[in-house]
Design a protein around this motif. Structure first.
Motif, PDB file in Angstrom:
ATOM      1  N   TYR A   1       2.896  -2.853  17.195  1.00 49.21           N
ATOM      2  CA  TYR A   1       3.392  -4.127  16.666  1.00 49.21           C
ATOM      3  C   TYR A   1       3.869  -3.943  15.226  1.00 49.21           C
ATOM      4  N   ILE A   2       4.720  -4.868  14.817  1.00 50.96           N
ATOM      5  CA  ILE A   2       5.236  -4.917  13.446  1.00 50.96           C
ATOM      6  C   ILE A   2       4.798  -6.243  12.849  1.00 50.96           C
ATOM      7  N   LEU A   3       3.992  -6.182  11.786  1.00 43.85           N
ATOM      8  CA  LEU A   3       3.444  -7.386  11.162  1.00 43.85           C
ATOM      9  C   LEU A   3       4.157  -7.654   9.845  1.00 43.85           C
ATOM     10  N   LEU A   4       4.720  -8.844   9.714  1.00 42.20           N
ATOM     11  CA  LEU A   4       5.353  -9.291   8.470  1.00 42.20           C
ATOM     12  C   LEU A   4       4.382 -10.214   7.750  1.00 42.20           C
ATOM     13  N   LYS A   5       4.146  -9.942   6.467  1.00 39.58           N
ATOM     14  CA  LYS A   5       3.136 -10.707   5.743  1.00 39.58           C
ATOM     15  C   LYS A   5       3.642 -11.084   4.361  1.00 39.58           C
ATOM     16  N   ALA A   6       3.261 -12.297   3.944  1.00 35.55           N
ATOM     17  CA  ALA A   6       3.514 -12.773   2.582  1.00 35.55           C
ATOM     18  C   ALA A   6       2.178 -13.090   1.929  1.00 35.55           C
ATOM     19  N   ALA A   7       2.013 -12.710   0.667  1.00 32.51           N
ATOM     20  CA  ALA A   7       0.776 -12.965  -0.069  1.00 32.51           C
ATOM     21  C   ALA A   7       1.113 -13.623  -1.393  1.00 32.51           C
ATOM     22  N   TYR A   8       0.472 -14.763  -1.648  1.00 32.72           N
ATOM     23  CA  TYR A   8       0.721 -15.510  -2.889  1.00 32.72           C
ATOM     24  C   TYR A   8      -0.587 -15.647  -3.647  1.00 32.72           C
TER      25      TYR A   8
END
Length: 874
Positions: free
Chosen positions: A865-872
């Protein structure tokens, strides 16, 4: 000392009397922004060597807590490769316990028993949570399960600004808290949670403390991470941390959700079984172990590759200081999960008089829930007296449902657990003088663990030939435990500073255990067979007196210890009633020889006699899994063991070279062995009391930092052997010898450029020798490459290779993971992309051997799988 184009600065560091000063921090700084370009610690004699690849003007800084910091301007002109610079440091005019040298931003500072790591000096750009950061710190090791060791010792706790939220369940913090607010990490050696024991007790424990940036104190901050991966079932990984660490109140809120196999909590039992006090002799393993287990074969393999989960975590933690001498800690912890796991097993049995093969396909859905609450009150009655009270309650359920296919016959099964546990601890400390302290403690633990099991098939026709209409089985277990104890401890430092300790107390444990095994036709009970039911009450009351004395003469320390115990056991079952009284003397002696500052030798001998545990005294058979029955001895027999250990340490913590070797030999004068009767459809295991088991364990760890390669090398060697006896099927007592060999090597670079790597190899071989010899070997290789392209962009590629020597057909399993990160707004907003199992390896097969056969186990793995993540961060 020159190599690969490096410019080396070396020399001696001495005091005003021309005596070498050991372990001084030496740092090479950029004169423009004072950024750290290289650092080293001097050795025990004050000799140092530090290198850099580029010419130019630099600042060379020398710092130590007991001496004035010294800085020199050094110009490397490219003509010479070696620069010799000797320095003299002068003592500070007055010493303060809490002095912190910040002028040179030293990567590592040693302050008495505290080692301080400057976080920015060890970041490589790919760190997200505290666990990622700790892996980069010299001398600190973290295994695949998140367990932390420092200098070979288990870390007791991980604190934030001196306060502890999770005790030994610290993985909840290290696996989830972001690294951005952390400025320094403190390694606390000779750690004690009770400040009234300072300078009196002798502790070898270690703990970690996270120091925050000033901007993160007394203000709300945190982060939000959200990741998605398109797949047949949408994959997600979300985490929210919210924190406030003020002077009078501290809060830590965490919620996390994921179905990518990530274990956000670690071993929950470490969290739900709180401890109290460093000198509390009542902190034993007073708990209930599940009588039945419906789980997988243990696998030395990363859990997030085969753990199909749906994990939900919520924890709410607060620390209040309403007044100066009162601290109140509260904690709420809630964890839901759903694990779907598949295992296929081929077991080949080589038994006296019989050989056969079993195949099992096992698909299990496990739904665990844990709810836990705790309140901890620390009250300083006076400057010399304190009272600590901890009360906790745990409620947990586990619903297991399995589609089991055994030798091509379906056998659906279910197992339901319901665990309830109450703990109450009190510790009173009274420091009588600078040399004396008294501790009084009390513990109460009440626990219940009922279990309900049902299997929708009957495969025990050979065992119960008259039950021709049976088509299912069930077993209900009622298991309760109560523990009550109190003790008093006196610690005394003599005028020679030797330590004397005396402990007296009483502890009482009562276990009530009942198991009912039914043979059924549909919902009708056909038979409750005798010999397969247990109804017992087992009590142990121990009155104890322990004394020890540490005597130090020059560089020798001898610590004799003696435990006097009077144990009264009673065992009552449906068919018998027994009791015994044991008066035991357990001696122990330890010797520590500090040959010099870098050579230490430790030796210890102990003789220990213990009483039985509950599983040892079952007088009838208990079903422990879908095809196995186990029986105790139905007796109350003490077991005696002698242990000899020898340990040699070369070097000191954070030295360029550090090695630790230990040898442990154990002679079990008495031990419980198994008398096993194994058929294709079932097995019966009876515990039998035997004498003369022997065990030898040898282990060596070597750490070496090579300046010329700017890399750290680790070497691990291990050997373990056991000699014992057992009985299998028609055999008489047979001798069994096991051998385990371990070899490992690892290299981690610490380059200042854009590239770093970490690579290693482990080899393990197990051998069983009975009338025949069988063995299995496996090896593991990994290579991690990290690229910091610039301050905003980094990526990491990780490759793993597993090899099993005993497998037929495919023997090698490859994995490739790649992660890239981009800082959109520094320390605020980041984006990442993670590719897991990019080679799309769908199954993993391992091979192992025992003294009765071999097994090949196949696991279904999470897909690519390919996981796209954003962290703020806010």
């Amino acid at each position: 000392m020159t190599c690969f184009g490096q410019y080396i600065i070396s020399g001696a560091i001495k005091d005003s009397t021309a005596t070498g000063i050991g372990y001084v921090s030496v740092t090479l700084l950029n004169p423009t922004d004072r950024s750290v370009l290289a650092y080293k610690n001097a050795d025990a004699k004050g000799m140092y060597s530090i290198g850099i690849k580029k010419t130019g003007l630099y600042i060379l800084a020398f710092s130590d807590m007991q001496y004035q910091t010294k800085e020199l301007s050094v110009e490397l002109n490219g003509v010479e490769k070696l620069y010799k610079i000797d320095v003299t440091l002068f003592g500070k005019s007055r010493m303060l316990n809490d002095v912190i040298v910040t002028a040179t931003k030293t990567p590592i500072t040693i302050k008495k028993d505290t080692i301080v790591y400057d976080v920015n000096s060890f970041k490589q750009g790919n760190e997200r949570v505290i666990e990622d950061l700790l892996r980069k710190l010299p001398g600190i090791n973290i295994d695949d399960d998140g367990n932390i060791t420092a200098n070979g010792k288990t870390v007791e706790k991980v604190m934030v600004e001196g306060d502890d939220f999770f005790e030994r369940g610290y993985k909840v913090l290290t696996k989830n808290m972001p690294i951005q607010p952390v400025e320094k990490v403190e390694l606390l050696q000779h750690y004690s949670a009770n400040k009234l024991l300072k300078n009196i007790e002798q502790s070898d424990k270690v703990a970690l403390n996270l120091k925050l940036k000033d901007a993160a104190k007394s203000t709300w901050f945190g982060n939000i991470e959200a990741g998605l991966a398109p797949a047949k079932t949408m994959l997600y990984d979300t985490r929210i941390n919210l924190m406030n660490f003020g002077k009078k109140t501290k809060y830590y809120f965490l919620t996390a959700f994921n179905n990518i196999g990530y274990d956000a909590t670690g071993d929950v039992s470490l969290l739900t079984r709180p401890t109290i006090g460093e000198q509390n002799y009542l902190n034993g393993d007073e708990s209930i172990q599940p009588a039945m287990i419906s789980d997988f074969t243990a696998l030395s393999f990363k859990k997030d590759r085969f753990n199909f989960n749906q994990n939900k975590l919520l924890t709410v933690n607060a620390i209040h200081n309403p007044v100066k001498n009162l601290k109140i800690k509260t904690q709420g912890f809630f964890n839901w999960d759903k694990n779907s796991l598949f295992q296929s097993t081929i077991e080949k049995y080589q038994l006296p008089g019989a050989s056969f093969t079993n195949t099992t396909d096992f698909f299990r859905i496990k739904n665990p829930f844990t709810g836990f609450g705790k309140i901890n009150i620390d009250y300083e009655l006076t400057s010399l007296k304190s009272l600590n009270m901890v009360t906790s309650y745990n409620y947990g359920t586990t619903d297991n449902n399995s589609d089991l296919v055994f030798n091509n016959i379906q056998r659906p099964e279910s197992l339901y657990d319901n665990n309830k546990r109450f703990d109450h601890h009190i510790l009173f400390t009274n420091r009588l003088s600078d040399k004396d302290v008294v501790l009084i403690s009390e513990n109460i633990t009440i626990e219940q663990l009922p279990q309900k099991y049902k299997s929708s098939n009957f495969m025990f026709a050979e065992l119960f030939p008259n039950e021709i209409n049976a088509n299912n089985i069930s077993q209900n277990i009622n298991n309760t435990m109560g523990f009550y104890g109190a003790n008093a401890t006196w610690l005394h430092r003599t005028k020679r500073n030797d330590l004397f300790m005396l402990v007296a107390g009483d502890k009482f444990r009562i276990d009530n255990f009942k198991s009912v095994f039914n043979i059924n036709e549909n919902n009708t009970t056909l038979n409750i067979p005798s010999g397969y039911q247990n109804d017992m009450r087992f009590t142990t009351n121990t009155v104890f007196l322990n004394g020890s004395f540490g005597l130090t003469v020059k560089n020798f320390t001898v610590t004799p210890k003696i435990d006097l115990l009077h144990i009264h056991n009673t065992l009552t079952t449906s068919s018998l009633s027994k009791e015994n009284n044991l008066t035991l003397v357990n001696p122990q002696v330890g010797i520590k020889w500090e040959i010099n500052k870098i050579n230490k030798l430790l030796a210890q001998y102990s003789y220990n006699t213990t009483s039985n545990k509950l599983p040892d005294v079952y007088d009838n058979y208990l079903l422990t899994d879908y095809r196995s029955f186990s029986k105790g001895v139905g007796q109350i027999d003490p077991l005696s063991t002698s242990t000899y250990s020898l340990s040699y340490v070369l070097g000191n913590y954070l030295d360029r070279f550090f090695a630790n070797t230990f040898v442990v030999y154990t002679n079990y004068a008495d031990y419980y062995a198994n008398k096993i009767f194994v058929t294709q459809n079932y097995s019966l295991a009876d515990r039998i009391l035997l004498h003369g088991k022997k065990s030898l364990n040898v282990h060596t760890d070597v750490n070496l930092f090579i300046d010329k390669l700017t890399s750290n090398f680790k070497l691990t060697l291990g050997y373990n052997t056991n000699d014992y006896q057992d009985i299998v099927n028609t055999s008489n007592l047979r001798n069994v010898k096991t051998n385990n060999y371990l070899l490992g090597a690892e290299v981690r670079s610490s380059f200042k450029g854009i590239f770093n790597f970490n690579t290693g190899w482990k080899y393990n071989k197990n051998t069983f020798v009975t009338t025949v010899k069988v063995s299995a070997d496996n090896s593991y290789y990994f290579f991690d490459a990290l690229f910091n392209v610039n301050k905003k962009l980094n990526f990491q590629a990780s490759q793993e290779l597993y090899h099993f020597g005993g497998l037929a057909g495919k023997t090698d399993y490859h994995f490739l993971d790649i992660t890239g990160g981009y800082n959109v707004i520094n320390n605020k907003l980041g984006l990442s992309i993670t590719g897991k199992n990019l080679l799309n390896t769908k199954t993993f097969v391992s091979y192992s051997v025992t003294d009765i056969g071999s097994s090949t186990v196949s696991y279904r793995l999470l897909p690519r799988y390919i996981l796209l993540k954003a962290a703020y961060t806010f």
